[in-house]
Write a protein that holds these residues in place. Structure first.
Motif, PDB file in Angstrom:
ATOM      1  N   TRP A 107       2.659   1.266  -7.844  1.00  0.00           N
ATOM      2  CA  TRP A 107       1.300   0.866  -8.156  1.00  0.00           C
ATOM      3  C   TRP A 107       1.049   0.639  -9.643  1.00  0.00           C
ATOM      4  O   TRP A 107       0.365  -0.321  -9.986  1.00  0.00           O
ATOM      5  CB  TRP A 107       0.308   1.879  -7.610  1.00  0.00           C
ATOM      6  CG  TRP A 107       0.067   1.761  -6.137  1.00  0.00           C
ATOM      7  CD1 TRP A 107       0.731   0.962  -5.238  1.00  0.00           C
ATOM      8  CD2 TRP A 107      -0.901   2.466  -5.394  1.00  0.00           C
ATOM      9  NE1 TRP A 107       0.226   1.147  -3.978  1.00  0.00           N
ATOM     10  CE2 TRP A 107      -0.779   2.069  -4.047  1.00  0.00           C
ATOM     11  CE3 TRP A 107      -1.860   3.418  -5.735  1.00  0.00           C
ATOM     12  CZ2 TRP A 107      -1.596   2.584  -3.054  1.00  0.00           C
ATOM     13  CZ3 TRP A 107      -2.665   3.925  -4.735  1.00  0.00           C
ATOM     14  CH2 TRP A 107      -2.541   3.514  -3.409  1.00  0.00           C
ATOM     15  N   SER A 126       8.348   6.654  -0.750  1.00  0.00           N
ATOM     16  CA  SER A 126       7.297   5.803  -0.198  1.00  0.00           C
ATOM     17  C   SER A 126       7.549   5.393   1.249  1.00  0.00           C
ATOM     18  O   SER A 126       6.610   5.102   1.977  1.00  0.00           O
ATOM     19  CB  SER A 126       7.098   4.567  -1.073  1.00  0.00           C
ATOM     20  OG  SER A 126       8.269   3.796  -1.117  1.00  0.00           O
ATOM     21  N   TYR A 171      -3.946   2.570 -12.814  1.00  0.00           N
ATOM     22  CA  TYR A 171      -3.051   3.682 -12.467  1.00  0.00           C
ATOM     23  C   TYR A 171      -2.096   3.924 -13.618  1.00  0.00           C
ATOM     24  O   TYR A 171      -1.385   3.024 -14.050  1.00  0.00           O
ATOM     25  CB  TYR A 171      -2.270   3.379 -11.180  1.00  0.00           C
ATOM     26  CG  TYR A 171      -3.001   3.922  -9.984  1.00  0.00           C
ATOM     27  CD1 TYR A 171      -2.772   5.208  -9.528  1.00  0.00           C
ATOM     28  CD2 TYR A 171      -3.970   3.168  -9.350  1.00  0.00           C
ATOM     29  CE1 TYR A 171      -3.478   5.716  -8.457  1.00  0.00           C
ATOM     30  CE2 TYR A 171      -4.683   3.660  -8.285  1.00  0.00           C
ATOM     31  CZ  TYR A 171      -4.429   4.940  -7.846  1.00  0.00           C
ATOM     32  OH  TYR A 171      -5.141   5.443  -6.801  1.00  0.00           O
ATOM     33  N   HIS A 192       1.370  -2.902 -10.642  1.00  0.00           N
ATOM     34  CA  HIS A 192       0.379  -3.865 -10.144  1.00  0.00           C
ATOM     35  C   HIS A 192      -1.049  -3.538 -10.573  1.00  0.00           C
ATOM     36  O   HIS A 192      -1.900  -4.428 -10.561  1.00  0.00           O
ATOM     37  CB  HIS A 192       0.388  -3.901  -8.616  1.00  0.00           C
ATOM     38  CG  HIS A 192       1.707  -4.170  -7.991  1.00  0.00           C
ATOM     39  ND1 HIS A 192       2.401  -5.344  -8.173  1.00  0.00           N
ATOM     40  CD2 HIS A 192       2.475  -3.412  -7.176  1.00  0.00           C
ATOM     41  CE1 HIS A 192       3.532  -5.296  -7.494  1.00  0.00           C
ATOM     42  NE2 HIS A 192       3.602  -4.145  -6.878  1.00  0.00           N
ATOM     43  N   LEU A 193      -1.297  -2.275 -10.872  1.00  0.00           N
ATOM     44  CA  LEU A 193      -2.665  -1.802 -11.063  1.00  0.00           C
ATOM     45  C   LEU A 193      -2.823  -1.181 -12.442  1.00  0.00           C
ATOM     46  O   LEU A 193      -2.282  -0.111 -12.716  1.00  0.00           O
ATOM     47  CB  LEU A 193      -3.007  -0.761  -9.991  1.00  0.00           C
ATOM     48  CG  LEU A 193      -2.734  -1.190  -8.539  1.00  0.00           C
ATOM     49  CD1 LEU A 193      -2.863  -0.014  -7.605  1.00  0.00           C
ATOM     50  CD2 LEU A 193      -3.658  -2.328  -8.144  1.00  0.00           C
ATOM     51  N   THR A 210      -8.271  -0.492  -6.714  1.00  0.00           N
ATOM     52  CA  THR A 210      -6.936  -0.457  -6.106  1.00  0.00           C
ATOM     53  C   THR A 210      -6.790  -1.585  -5.095  1.00  0.00           C
ATOM     54  O   THR A 210      -5.793  -2.325  -5.108  1.00  0.00           O
ATOM     55  CB  THR A 210      -6.678   0.913  -5.454  1.00  0.00           C
ATOM     56  OG1 THR A 210      -6.782   1.920  -6.471  1.00  0.00           O
ATOM     57  CG2 THR A 210      -5.311   0.966  -4.799  1.00  0.00           C
ATOM     58  N   LEU A 263      -4.171  -4.716  -5.427  1.00  0.00           N
ATOM     59  CA  LEU A 263      -3.132  -4.947  -4.428  1.00  0.00           C
ATOM     60  C   LEU A 263      -3.314  -6.305  -3.748  1.00  0.00           C
ATOM     61  O   LEU A 263      -2.332  -6.949  -3.383  1.00  0.00           O
ATOM     62  CB  LEU A 263      -3.102  -3.811  -3.405  1.00  0.00           C
ATOM     63  CG  LEU A 263      -2.599  -2.476  -3.958  1.00  0.00           C
ATOM     64  CD1 LEU A 263      -2.624  -1.405  -2.881  1.00  0.00           C
ATOM     65  CD2 LEU A 263      -1.201  -2.598  -4.559  1.00  0.00           C
ATOM     66  N   VAL A 265       3.467   3.426  -3.323  1.00  0.00           N
ATOM     67  CA  VAL A 265       2.564   3.957  -4.351  1.00  0.00           C
ATOM     68  C   VAL A 265       3.267   4.169  -5.683  1.00  0.00           C
ATOM     69  O   VAL A 265       2.645   4.041  -6.741  1.00  0.00           O
ATOM     70  CB  VAL A 265       1.877   5.274  -3.900  1.00  0.00           C
ATOM     71  CG1 VAL A 265       0.903   5.000  -2.782  1.00  0.00           C
ATOM     72  CG2 VAL A 265       2.892   6.331  -3.507  1.00  0.00           C
ATOM     73  N   ALA A 270       0.823  -1.213   0.000  1.00  0.00           N
ATOM     74  CA  ALA A 270       0.000   0.000   0.000  1.00  0.00           C
ATOM     75  C   ALA A 270       0.857   1.262   0.000  1.00  0.00           C
ATOM     76  O   ALA A 270       0.525   2.236  -0.678  1.00  0.00           O
ATOM     77  CB  ALA A 270      -0.934  -0.001   1.206  1.00  0.00           C
TER      78      ALA A 270
END
Length: 157
Positions: free
Chosen positions: A26, A43, A33, A29-30, A139, A143, A23, A20
């Motif tokens: 991200w 971070s 985004y 993974h996402l 999100t 994650l 960021v 988390a």
């Protein structure tokens, strides 16, 4: 405006916290985004972070962006953001990570926006449920998948 999202991740709370707060990783993974980068800080320590994502509507992707001041609390497993630029300026966000049964983690995200620039009605009926809640949900799901891939790779690696 208030939204709340929650998910159970099949990983220890520390792993959920690390995913988390990283960021700037991200976008790896996402898929929703498109950019996350620190203008100041990092971070681990927090700082000023620029974030950009897409809110997908079937075949159309609506671009959204904001800039937040990020603070991390490793002891409490909390991450806090205060949106300082963008249409959501003034929004307060808190990630809460807790132990759940059988070595899992309960991860919740609270968004609060006391004085939205766009008006209470637009924030409560459009921005909150259509954009904020949806993006936060995507999100958390992304994650969760990353955490579970990480756990599976660690078990076999």
């Amino acid at each position: 405006m208030h939204t709340y999202n929650e998910i159970i991740m099949n990983c220890p709370p520390v792993t959920a916290f690390q995913l988390a707060r990283q960021v700037d990783r991200w976008p790896q993974h996402l898929e929703h985004y498109r950019k996350v980068q620190f203008a100041e800080g990092n971070s681990s320590d927090g700082g000023l972070v620029e974030m950009a994502a897409y809110r997908r509507f079937d075949k159309v992707s609506w671009p959204v962006w904001w800039v937040s001041e990020m603070e991390t609390d490793e002891q409490a497993l909390r991450i806090r953001y205060r949106h300082v630029k963008g249409i959501t300026r003034g929004m307060e966000v808190e990630w809460r990570i807790e132990s759940a049964p059988s070595g899992t983690s309960k991860v919740g995200i609270v968004h609060e926006w006391a004085q939205p620039q766009v008006g209470q009605l637009v924030a409560a009926r459009v921005i909150g449920p259509v954009f904020v809640h949806y993006i936060a949900d995507q999100t958390l799901k992304g994650l969760k998948e990353a955490a579970e891939r990480h756990k599976e790779a660690a078990a076999y690696g």
